[in-house]
Design a protein around this motif. Structure first.
Motif, PDB file in Angstrom:
ATOM      1  N   GLN A 171       4.502  -1.251 -29.425  1.00  0.00           N
ATOM      2  CA  GLN A 171       4.118  -0.103 -28.597  1.00  0.00           C
ATOM      3  C   GLN A 171       4.786  -0.189 -27.224  1.00  0.00           C
ATOM      4  N   ALA A 172       4.809  -1.368 -26.651  1.00  0.00           N
ATOM      5  CA  ALA A 172       5.465  -1.552 -25.350  1.00  0.00           C
ATOM      6  C   ALA A 172       6.969  -1.316 -25.489  1.00  0.00           C
ATOM      7  N   PHE A 173       7.547  -1.758 -26.591  1.00  0.00           N
ATOM      8  CA  PHE A 173       8.984  -1.587 -26.809  1.00  0.00           C
ATOM      9  C   PHE A 173       9.353  -0.108 -26.816  1.00  0.00           C
ATOM     10  N   VAL A 174       8.518   0.730 -27.421  1.00  0.00           N
ATOM     11  CA  VAL A 174       8.766   2.172 -27.448  1.00  0.00           C
ATOM     12  C   VAL A 174       8.741   2.736 -26.029  1.00  0.00           C
ATOM     13  N   ARG A 175       7.746   2.338 -25.234  1.00  0.00           N
ATOM     14  CA  ARG A 175       7.664   2.822 -23.844  1.00  0.00           C
ATOM     15  C   ARG A 175       8.871   2.359 -23.029  1.00  0.00           C
ATOM     16  N   ILE A 176       9.270   1.116 -23.213  1.00  0.00           N
ATOM     17  CA  ILE A 176      10.404   0.576 -22.464  1.00  0.00           C
ATOM     18  C   ILE A 176      11.712   1.236 -22.905  1.00  0.00           C
ATOM     19  N   PHE A 210       8.752  -0.319 -14.957  1.00  0.00           N
ATOM     20  CA  PHE A 210       8.529  -1.199 -16.103  1.00  0.00           C
ATOM     21  C   PHE A 210       7.136  -1.821 -16.029  1.00  0.00           C
ATOM     22  N   ASP A 211       6.709  -2.207 -14.839  1.00  0.00           N
ATOM     23  CA  ASP A 211       5.359  -2.759 -14.691  1.00  0.00           C
ATOM     24  C   ASP A 211       4.305  -1.726 -15.078  1.00  0.00           C
ATOM     25  N   GLU A 212       4.511  -0.458 -14.705  1.00  0.00           N
ATOM     26  CA  GLU A 212       3.591   0.609 -15.098  1.00  0.00           C
ATOM     27  C   GLU A 212       3.555   0.755 -16.620  1.00  0.00           C
ATOM     28  N   ARG A 228      14.244   3.185 -20.510  1.00  0.00           N
ATOM     29  CA  ARG A 228      15.675   2.859 -20.430  1.00  0.00           C
ATOM     30  C   ARG A 228      16.536   4.088 -20.659  1.00  0.00           C
ATOM     31  N   ARG A 229      16.084   4.973 -21.569  1.00  0.00           N
ATOM     32  CA  ARG A 229      16.815   6.232 -21.767  1.00  0.00           C
ATOM     33  C   ARG A 229      16.783   7.055 -20.482  1.00  0.00           C
ATOM     34  N   GLN A 230      15.596   7.114 -19.840  1.00  0.00           N
ATOM     35  CA  GLN A 230      15.463   7.846 -18.583  1.00  0.00           C
ATOM     36  C   GLN A 230      16.378   7.232 -17.516  1.00  0.00           C
TER      37      GLN A 230
END
Length: 155
Positions: A105-110, A29-31, A114-116
């Motif tokens: 944009q961060a929400f999409v990455r997170i 998550f930090d990454e 979460r799916r992973q």
């Protein structure tokens, strides 16, 4: 995976898996946040404001558990305002247009992370795991050492 690796993995205690999972969650998550120029604290504030303006005191109170000392909140808030991500109108905080873009944009990455995180785990398994962890926390949360007896079953 070799047989020895499987045997070793099975025999590791729950504490190992909890610590390793926590480490990996925080690291990934930090990454993900750093790629959008956010820290965990900045994410928490921007995500808290994603649904609309809120009072600064309410945000601070909601995130109080995460601050390590009293100087963190005003420093983080000042940084978010200075960087143009949050506006502060007399104690009422809201995301700016740039803050909205950064958050989204961060929400999409997170969401992808979460799916992973839950890949190969059914909704029922995930819910059961959360319930089990919650129960373990409840079991240990109020039990001083003097109340702990012999285990009723192997864990």
């Amino acid at each position: 995976m070799h047989r020895l690796e499987v045997v070793m993995a099975v025999h590791r205690p729950i504490g190992y898996w909890l610590v390793e999972l926590d480490r990996l969650i925080n690291q990934r998550f930090d990454e993900d946040l750093a790629s959008g120029r956010l820290t965990r604290r900045r994410w928490q504030v921007t995500h808290s404001l994603a649904d609309g303006p809120q009072r600064a005191d309410d945000i601070r109170h909601a995130l109080d558990t995460f601050w390590t000392d009293d100087s963190e909140w005003p420093t983080e808030l000042a940084g978010l305002v200075a960087d143009g991500l949050v506006s502060d109108d007399g104690g009422m905080l809201s995301l700016t247009a740039e803050g909205r873009i950064t958050h989204d944009q961060a929400f999409v990455r997170i969401a992808e992370r979460r799916r992973q995180f839950a890949e190969g785990i059914s909704d029922e398994q995930f819910a059961a795991t959360v319930r089990t962890l919650q129960r373990m926390v409840e079991n240990l949360g109020g039990a001083p050492n003097s109340e702990i007896g012999e285990p009723q079953r192997a864990r």
